[in-house]
Design a protein around this motif. Structure first.
Motif, PDB file in Angstrom:
ATOM      1  N   TYR A 132       0.816  -1.208   0.084  1.00 47.62           N
ATOM      2  CA  TYR A 132       0.184   0.004   0.087  1.00 47.62           C
ATOM      3  C   TYR A 132       0.806   1.272  -0.021  1.00 47.62           C
ATOM      4  N   ASP A 133       0.106   2.491  -0.330  1.00 42.97           N
ATOM      5  CA  ASP A 133       0.731   3.761  -0.391  1.00 42.97           C
ATOM      6  C   ASP A 133      -0.311   4.721   0.324  1.00 42.97           C
ATOM      7  N   ASP A 134       0.283   5.320   1.416  1.00 41.01           N
ATOM      8  CA  ASP A 134      -0.527   6.200   2.245  1.00 41.01           C
ATOM      9  C   ASP A 134       0.083   7.347   1.797  1.00 41.01           C
ATOM     10  N   ALA A 135      -0.439   8.257   1.299  1.00 46.10           N
ATOM     11  CA  ALA A 135       0.131   9.515   0.709  1.00 46.10           C
ATOM     12  C   ALA A 135      -0.793  10.885   1.272  1.00 46.10           C
ATOM     13  N   THR A 136      -0.001  11.852   1.554  1.00 47.13           N
ATOM     14  CA  THR A 136      -0.693  13.304   1.799  1.00 47.13           C
ATOM     15  C   THR A 136      -0.144  14.239   0.947  1.00 47.13           C
ATOM     16  N   ILE A 137      -0.772  15.137   0.274  1.00 48.73           N
ATOM     17  CA  ILE A 137      -0.235  16.386  -0.281  1.00 48.73           C
ATOM     18  C   ILE A 137      -0.675  17.535   0.328  1.00 48.73           C
ATOM     19  N   LEU A 138       0.187  18.593   0.537  1.00 46.39           N
ATOM     20  CA  LEU A 138      -0.170  19.422   1.228  1.00 46.39           C
ATOM     21  C   LEU A 138       0.256  21.115   0.552  1.00 46.39           C
ATOM     22  N   LEU A 139      -0.419  21.932   0.156  1.00 45.71           N
ATOM     23  CA  LEU A 139      -0.001  23.146  -0.498  1.00 45.71           C
ATOM     24  C   LEU A 139       0.247  24.338   0.897  1.00 45.71           C
ATOM     25  N   LYS A 140       1.281  25.037   0.728  1.00 47.19           N
ATOM     26  CA  LYS A 140       1.441  26.171   1.689  1.00 47.19           C
ATOM     27  C   LYS A 140       2.052  27.363   0.735  1.00 47.19           C
ATOM     28  N   GLU A 141       1.408  28.480   1.388  1.00 45.60           N
ATOM     29  CA  GLU A 141       1.922  29.781   0.618  1.00 45.60           C
ATOM     30  C   GLU A 141       2.659  30.408   1.690  1.00 45.60           C
ATOM     31  N   ASN A 142       3.787  30.905   1.103  1.00 47.75           N
ATOM     32  CA  ASN A 142       4.687  31.811   1.967  1.00 47.75           C
ATOM     33  C   ASN A 142       5.440  33.054   1.493  1.00 47.75           C
ATOM     34  N   GLU A 143       5.033  34.353   1.785  1.00 44.84           N
ATOM     35  CA  GLU A 143       5.654  35.378   1.083  1.00 44.84           C
ATOM     36  C   GLU A 143       5.326  35.304  -0.333  1.00 44.84           C
ATOM     37  N   GLY A 144       4.391  35.236  -0.854  1.00 43.05           N
ATOM     38  CA  GLY A 144       4.005  35.330  -2.318  1.00 43.05           C
ATOM     39  C   GLY A 144       4.210  34.029  -3.033  1.00 43.05           C
ATOM     40  N   SER A 145       5.125  32.935  -2.458  1.00 38.77           N
ATOM     41  CA  SER A 145       5.408  31.821  -3.157  1.00 38.77           C
ATOM     42  C   SER A 145       4.643  30.472  -2.642  1.00 38.77           C
ATOM     43  N   LEU A 146       4.516  29.424  -3.555  1.00 36.68           N
ATOM     44  CA  LEU A 146       3.712  28.386  -3.102  1.00 36.68           C
ATOM     45  C   LEU A 146       4.591  27.296  -3.131  1.00 36.68           C
ATOM     46  N   ASP A 150       4.946  16.632   0.161  1.00 33.86           N
ATOM     47  CA  ASP A 150       4.365  15.134  -0.620  1.00 33.86           C
ATOM     48  C   ASP A 150       4.857  14.192   0.241  1.00 33.86           C
ATOM     49  N   LEU A 151       3.967  13.757   1.062  1.00 31.22           N
ATOM     50  CA  LEU A 151       4.309  12.570   2.113  1.00 31.22           C
ATOM     51  C   LEU A 151       3.784  11.337   1.944  1.00 31.22           C
ATOM     52  N   HIS A 152       4.652  10.271   2.215  1.00 28.40           N
ATOM     53  CA  HIS A 152       4.459   8.942   1.767  1.00 28.40           C
ATOM     54  C   HIS A 152       4.701   7.905   3.139  1.00 28.40           C
ATOM     55  N   TYR A 153       3.678   7.172   3.492  1.00 32.07           N
ATOM     56  CA  TYR A 153       4.124   5.862   4.067  1.00 32.07           C
ATOM     57  C   TYR A 153       3.702   4.707   3.322  1.00 32.07           C
ATOM     58  N   LYS A 154       4.688   3.958   3.019  1.00 31.89           N
ATOM     59  CA  LYS A 154       4.315   2.674   2.017  1.00 31.89           C
ATOM     60  C   LYS A 154       4.917   1.237   2.541  1.00 31.89           C
ATOM     61  N   SER A 155       4.065   0.325   2.235  1.00 27.37           N
ATOM     62  CA  SER A 155       4.620  -1.023   2.554  1.00 27.37           C
ATOM     63  C   SER A 155       4.532  -1.925   1.294  1.00 27.37           C
ATOM     64  N   PHE A 156       5.730  -2.585   0.904  1.00 23.90           N
ATOM     65  CA  PHE A 156       5.749  -3.238  -0.222  1.00 23.90           C
ATOM     66  C   PHE A 156       5.698  -4.955  -0.037  1.00 23.90           C
ATOM     67  N   ALA A 157       4.970  -5.378   0.813  1.00 27.54           N
ATOM     68  CA  ALA A 157       4.558  -6.764   1.217  1.00 27.54           C
ATOM     69  C   ALA A 157       5.926  -7.368   1.266  1.00 27.54           C
ATOM     70  N   GLY A 158       6.874  -7.283   1.834  1.00 22.58           N
ATOM     71  CA  GLY A 158       8.133  -7.915   1.839  1.00 22.58           C
ATOM     72  C   GLY A 158       9.013  -7.817   0.883  1.00 22.58           C
ATOM     73  N   ARG A 159       8.803  -7.051  -0.306  1.00 21.09           N
ATOM     74  CA  ARG A 159       9.512  -6.954  -1.743  1.00 21.09           C
ATOM     75  C   ARG A 159      10.506  -5.836  -1.613  1.00 21.09           C
ATOM     76  N   THR A 160      11.462  -6.263  -1.165  1.00 15.35           N
ATOM     77  CA  THR A 160      12.768  -5.171  -0.657  1.00 15.35           C
ATOM     78  C   THR A 160      13.173  -4.558  -1.915  1.00 15.35           C
ATOM     79  N   GLU A 161      13.092  -5.215  -3.146  1.00 13.02           N
ATOM     80  CA  GLU A 161      13.672  -4.780  -4.387  1.00 13.02           C
ATOM     81  C   GLU A 161      12.726  -3.367  -4.761  1.00 13.02           C
ATOM     82  N   LEU A 162      11.511  -3.759  -4.665  1.00 15.34           N
ATOM     83  CA  LEU A 162      10.333  -2.488  -4.897  1.00 15.34           C
ATOM     84  C   LEU A 162      10.646  -1.404  -4.103  1.00 15.34           C
TER      85      LEU A 162
END
Length: 251
Positions: A132-146, A150-162
């Motif tokens: 699985y891939d549990d992801a979050t995307i957040l947008l933040k503005e600071n001093e006129g810039s955006l 991109d945050l990810h918490y992933k499990s690969f079912a024991g497949r280290t190569e993946l």
């Protein structure tokens, strides 16, 4: 002078092991051309990473050298798992016995939650494992810039190569965007926890990103393998006097 990004030792090892495999990183549909960065940009991007706890090995520093922070992570479970508290808009949701995918949009918090999972039988394991891939995307503005995180918490079912290939793809994509990133766990054992912050175009729209994820979900669900038929268990008796159970296959 702009600060540069360096790859952690774990990523270097993974790159050597999987130089031919680019992995299956998630694209969020923004222009891959890196935005021009200033010292203030770099400082703000690092502050966004810091707001989710410190990694055991930071991959960005002011002088270009790797830094090992002494502070413990501020979040006990994971520095990349984020909980939204406002009303969500369900952009896509499909839950099946052998896999699931959904996308939720949180306009009040300028964020997106994205989740996809696939259950499969892995050789060498007696039970069905979940990738699985549990992801979050957040947008933040600071001093006129955006900026986008991109945050990810992933499990690969024991497949280290993946896992190794995916970490390489994530680092490469973050570098291409001119972003800063952190990988919060050493190597690829059970999970991969990582975050990237990049300066993006002021025209970047949250809904457009959500629709990109929706398209990924539709493709993902359409390509899921057939669910494996599981045996049915029939029992007679009760828990007090004992039960006799027989496992048979459904016709």
């Amino acid at each position: 002078m702009n600060k540069r990004i360096i790859i952690s030792a774990a990523a270097v090892i993974a790159l050597a092991a999987c130089s031919e495999d680019k992995g299956a990183g998630t694209s969020v549909g923004i222009d891959s051309t890196a935005e021009t960065q200033s010292d203030a940009d770099i400082a703000f991007m690092n502050s966004m990473l810091d707001s989710f706890g410190n990694s055991s090995k930071s991959v960005v520093s002011d002088d270009g050298n790797e830094v090992t922070p002494t502070d413990e992570p501020t979040l006990p479970l994971s520095p990349v798992l984020f909980t939204f508290t406002t009303e969500k808009e369900v952009v896509y949701s499909e839950i099946k016995s052998n896999g699931s995918c959904w996308v939720n949009l949180y306009n009040q918090e300028d964020g997106i939650s994205f989740y996809k999972s696939k259950k499969e039988t892995i050789p060498g394991y007696s039970t069905i494992l979940e990738q699985y891939d549990d992801a979050t995307i957040l947008l933040k503005e600071n001093e006129g810039s955006l900026y986008m995180q991109d945050l990810h918490y992933k499990s690969f079912a024991g497949r280290t190569e993946l896992c190794e290939a995916d970490s390489i793809a994530f680092v490469a994509e973050c570098n291409e965007k001119g972003g800063v990133y952190r990988i919060y766990n050493e190597g690829c054992s059970n999970t991969l926890e990582m975050s990237c912050v990049a300066k993006v175009s002021s025209q970047t729209e949250l809904r457009a990103i959500a629709n990109t994820f929706k398209g990924e979900c539709e493709t993902f669900i359409a390509n899921l393998p057939e669910a494996e038929e599981l045996p049915a268990v029939h029992c007679q008796g009760d828990t007090e006097n004992g039960m006799a159970c027989d496992t048979t296959w459904n016709e």
